[in-house]
Design a protein around this motif. Structure first.
Motif, PDB file in Angstrom:
ATOM      1  N   SER A 249       0.639  -1.336  -0.106  1.00 24.78           N
ATOM      2  CA  SER A 249       0.039  -0.227   0.013  1.00 24.78           C
ATOM      3  C   SER A 249       0.951   1.348  -0.096  1.00 24.78           C
ATOM      4  O   SER A 249       1.819   1.262   0.776  1.00 24.78           O
ATOM      5  CB  SER A 249      -0.666   0.127   1.146  1.00 24.78           C
ATOM      6  N   PRO A 250       0.465   2.595  -0.600  1.00 28.33           N
ATOM      7  CA  PRO A 250       1.160   3.714  -0.753  1.00 28.33           C
ATOM      8  C   PRO A 250       1.112   4.154   0.659  1.00 28.33           C
ATOM      9  O   PRO A 250       2.075   4.808   1.055  1.00 28.33           O
ATOM     10  CB  PRO A 250       0.249   4.566  -1.450  1.00 28.33           C
ATOM     11  N   LEU A 251       0.372   3.841   1.625  1.00 35.24           N
ATOM     12  CA  LEU A 251       0.204   4.232   2.855  1.00 35.24           C
ATOM     13  C   LEU A 251       1.520   3.750   3.510  1.00 35.24           C
ATOM     14  O   LEU A 251       1.967   4.521   4.615  1.00 35.24           O
ATOM     15  CB  LEU A 251      -0.975   3.577   3.444  1.00 35.24           C
ATOM     16  N   THR A 252       2.200   2.589   3.274  1.00 34.68           N
ATOM     17  CA  THR A 252       3.401   2.065   4.001  1.00 34.68           C
ATOM     18  C   THR A 252       4.380   2.895   3.735  1.00 34.68           C
ATOM     19  O   THR A 252       5.142   3.440   4.605  1.00 34.68           O
ATOM     20  CB  THR A 252       3.694   0.731   3.701  1.00 34.68           C
ATOM     21  N   PHE A 253       4.517   3.238   2.528  1.00 35.74           N
ATOM     22  CA  PHE A 253       5.686   4.204   2.034  1.00 35.74           C
ATOM     23  C   PHE A 253       5.633   5.485   2.335  1.00 35.74           C
ATOM     24  O   PHE A 253       6.628   6.273   2.759  1.00 35.74           O
ATOM     25  CB  PHE A 253       5.741   4.121   0.357  1.00 35.74           C
ATOM     26  N   SER A 254       4.209   6.063   2.257  1.00 29.63           N
ATOM     27  CA  SER A 254       3.955   7.412   2.898  1.00 29.63           C
ATOM     28  C   SER A 254       4.425   7.546   4.639  1.00 29.63           C
ATOM     29  O   SER A 254       5.215   8.581   4.634  1.00 29.63           O
ATOM     30  CB  SER A 254       2.633   7.695   2.849  1.00 29.63           C
ATOM     31  N   ALA A 255       4.155   6.497   5.187  1.00 26.32           N
ATOM     32  CA  ALA A 255       4.605   6.388   6.809  1.00 26.32           C
ATOM     33  C   ALA A 255       5.789   6.513   6.743  1.00 26.32           C
ATOM     34  O   ALA A 255       6.506   7.239   7.779  1.00 26.32           O
ATOM     35  CB  ALA A 255       3.620   5.471   7.534  1.00 26.32           C
ATOM     36  N   LEU A 256       6.790   5.512   5.832  1.00 26.95           N
ATOM     37  CA  LEU A 256       8.374   5.150   6.273  1.00 26.95           C
ATOM     38  C   LEU A 256       8.876   6.491   5.589  1.00 26.95           C
ATOM     39  O   LEU A 256       9.938   6.700   6.389  1.00 26.95           O
ATOM     40  CB  LEU A 256       8.658   3.931   5.301  1.00 26.95           C
ATOM     41  N   SER A 257       8.558   7.278   4.499  1.00 31.41           N
ATOM     42  CA  SER A 257       9.236   8.257   4.062  1.00 31.41           C
ATOM     43  C   SER A 257       8.612   9.512   4.878  1.00 31.41           C
ATOM     44  O   SER A 257       9.576  10.530   4.703  1.00 31.41           O
ATOM     45  CB  SER A 257       8.882   8.461   2.484  1.00 31.41           C
ATOM     46  N   GLY A 258       7.729   9.718   5.362  1.00 29.15           N
ATOM     47  CA  GLY A 258       7.075  10.763   6.193  1.00 29.15           C
ATOM     48  C   GLY A 258       6.548  11.886   4.948  1.00 29.15           C
ATOM     49  O   GLY A 258       6.388  13.061   5.500  1.00 29.15           O
ATOM     50  N   HIS A 259       6.292  11.397   3.881  1.00 26.49           N
ATOM     51  CA  HIS A 259       5.784  12.278   2.724  1.00 26.49           C
ATOM     52  C   HIS A 259       4.692  11.744   1.917  1.00 26.49           C
ATOM     53  O   HIS A 259       4.768  10.375   1.825  1.00 26.49           O
ATOM     54  CB  HIS A 259       6.988  12.791   1.804  1.00 26.49           C
ATOM     55  N   PRO A 260       3.802  12.496   1.328  1.00 29.44           N
ATOM     56  CA  PRO A 260       2.768  11.824   0.854  1.00 29.44           C
ATOM     57  C   PRO A 260       3.272  11.063  -0.740  1.00 29.44           C
ATOM     58  O   PRO A 260       4.568  11.422  -1.183  1.00 29.44           O
ATOM     59  CB  PRO A 260       2.002  12.961  -0.051  1.00 29.44           C
ATOM     60  N   VAL A 261       2.801   9.969  -1.006  1.00 28.07           N
ATOM     61  CA  VAL A 261       3.347   9.049  -2.150  1.00 28.07           C
ATOM     62  C   VAL A 261       2.702   9.762  -3.369  1.00 28.07           C
ATOM     63  O   VAL A 261       1.460   9.698  -3.450  1.00 28.07           O
ATOM     64  CB  VAL A 261       3.113   7.552  -1.832  1.00 28.07           C
ATOM     65  N   ALA A 262       3.368   9.847  -4.464  1.00 34.69           N
ATOM     66  CA  ALA A 262       2.741  10.104  -5.718  1.00 34.69           C
ATOM     67  C   ALA A 262       2.679   8.740  -6.433  1.00 34.69           C
ATOM     68  O   ALA A 262       3.618   8.007  -6.857  1.00 34.69           O
ATOM     69  CB  ALA A 262       3.837  10.894  -6.675  1.00 34.69           C
ATOM     70  N   ASP A 263       1.433   8.422  -6.845  1.00 36.09           N
ATOM     71  CA  ASP A 263       1.022   6.974  -7.598  1.00 36.09           C
ATOM     72  C   ASP A 263       0.114   7.158  -8.653  1.00 36.09           C
ATOM     73  O   ASP A 263      -0.211   6.166  -9.073  1.00 36.09           O
ATOM     74  CB  ASP A 263       0.566   6.245  -6.522  1.00 36.09           C
ATOM     75  N   ASP A 264      -0.263   8.559  -9.003  1.00 35.49           N
ATOM     76  CA  ASP A 264      -0.953   8.809 -10.315  1.00 35.49           C
ATOM     77  C   ASP A 264      -0.633   9.839 -10.886  1.00 35.49           C
ATOM     78  O   ASP A 264      -0.637  11.188 -10.329  1.00 35.49           O
ATOM     79  CB  ASP A 264      -2.389   8.765  -9.540  1.00 35.49           C
ATOM     80  N   VAL A 265      -0.406   9.816 -12.219  1.00 40.93           N
ATOM     81  CA  VAL A 265       0.212  11.032 -12.704  1.00 40.93           C
ATOM     82  C   VAL A 265      -0.897  12.102 -13.148  1.00 40.93           C
ATOM     83  O   VAL A 265      -0.695  13.132 -13.303  1.00 40.93           O
ATOM     84  CB  VAL A 265       0.874  10.427 -14.250  1.00 40.93           C
ATOM     85  N   TRP A 266      -2.120  11.579 -13.073  1.00 38.34           N
ATOM     86  CA  TRP A 266      -3.218  12.529 -13.076  1.00 38.34           C
ATOM     87  C   TRP A 266      -3.684  12.991 -11.909  1.00 38.34           C
ATOM     88  O   TRP A 266      -4.629  14.039 -11.995  1.00 38.34           O
ATOM     89  CB  TRP A 266      -4.457  11.788 -13.830  1.00 38.34           C
TER      90      TRP A 266
END
Ligand SMILES: Cc1cc2nc3c(=O)[nH]c(=O)nc-3n(C[C@H](O)[C@H](O)[C@H](O)COP(=O)(O)O)c2cc1C
Length: 188
Positions: free
Chosen positions: A54-71
């Motif tokens: 889940s993007p949530l995991t990477f968001s929590a680990l990185s401390g930043h929102p994850v970009a997962d959609d070019v639109w």
């Protein structure tokens, strides 16, 4: 021990491109290790990657929102293209066979390939796939092309693969990926 003049990731902006490989779980640790090195890490995910973790995991680990959609308008709000401009290195790990093909074709219709095409930062690629995919002439041609663009490859290694097979295609170890990022990082 750090030596004077040795490239460091301290204070550097690292973009981490995440794609649809079973090895994606290893990138959770990669984010932590990059942050331990002092890097500010921003994650970009393909739709395929989101099927694995889940993007949530990477968001929590990185401390930043994850970009997962070019639109996604939010992507622009969070200035990821700005970040593409200011990135010190783009690391794509794991890089799927599909993403290698898309990069080699110069496509830009997902956030990972769009940022790869828009950044002036060095690009480090850590492929991960089954040996049959890695050995396919199409993949080999794509890798040759990307090396020709100056992209730096780390791995893959030979070792245990999914389904109990052994062969080439295993994701490089986290320390090797970090060493490649340090070596490639933009000097400024
Ligand atoms: C369980 C599973 C594991 C997969 N593992 C890999 C892999 O390790 N490497 C790879 O290149 N493709 C793998 N694939 C196929 C990719 O997910 C698929 O080609 C996808 O389109 C990749 O999209 P992306 O490059 O946009 O993330 C796997 C698919 C599944 C269902």
């Amino acid at each position: 021990m750090k030596t004077a003049g040795q490239p460091s990731l301290k204070g550097r902006t690292v973009l981490l491109g995440l794609t649809g490989s079973i090895a994606l779980y290893k990138s959770c640790d990669l984010v932590r290790r990059l942050k331990d090195e002092g890097a500010d890490v921003f994650c970009l995910m393909t739709r395929g990657a989101g099927e694995f973790v889940s993007p949530l995991t990477f968001s929590a680990l990185s401390g930043h929102p994850v970009a997962d959609d070019v639109w996604d308008r939010g992507v622009w709000k969070f200035n990821h293209l700005d970040r593409a401009e200011r990135a010190d290195v783009l690391v794509i790990s794991p890089a799927s066979a599909n993403t290698l093909a898309r990069l080699a074709a110069g496509l830009a219709d997902d956030i990972v390939t769009a940022v790869a095409l828009s950044t002036r930062a060095p690009i480090v690629i850590a492929p991960a796939m089954h040996e049959v995919m890695w050995n396919h002439p199409a993949t080999k041609a794509n890798v040759r092309k990307l090396r020709g663009y100056g992209y730096v490859f780390v791995g893959p290694e030979r070792g245990p693969l999914t389904r109990g097979d052994t062969g080439w295609g295993r994701l490089a170890g986290t320390p090797d990926i970090i060493a490649a990022a340090k070596k490639a990082v933009r000097r400024s």
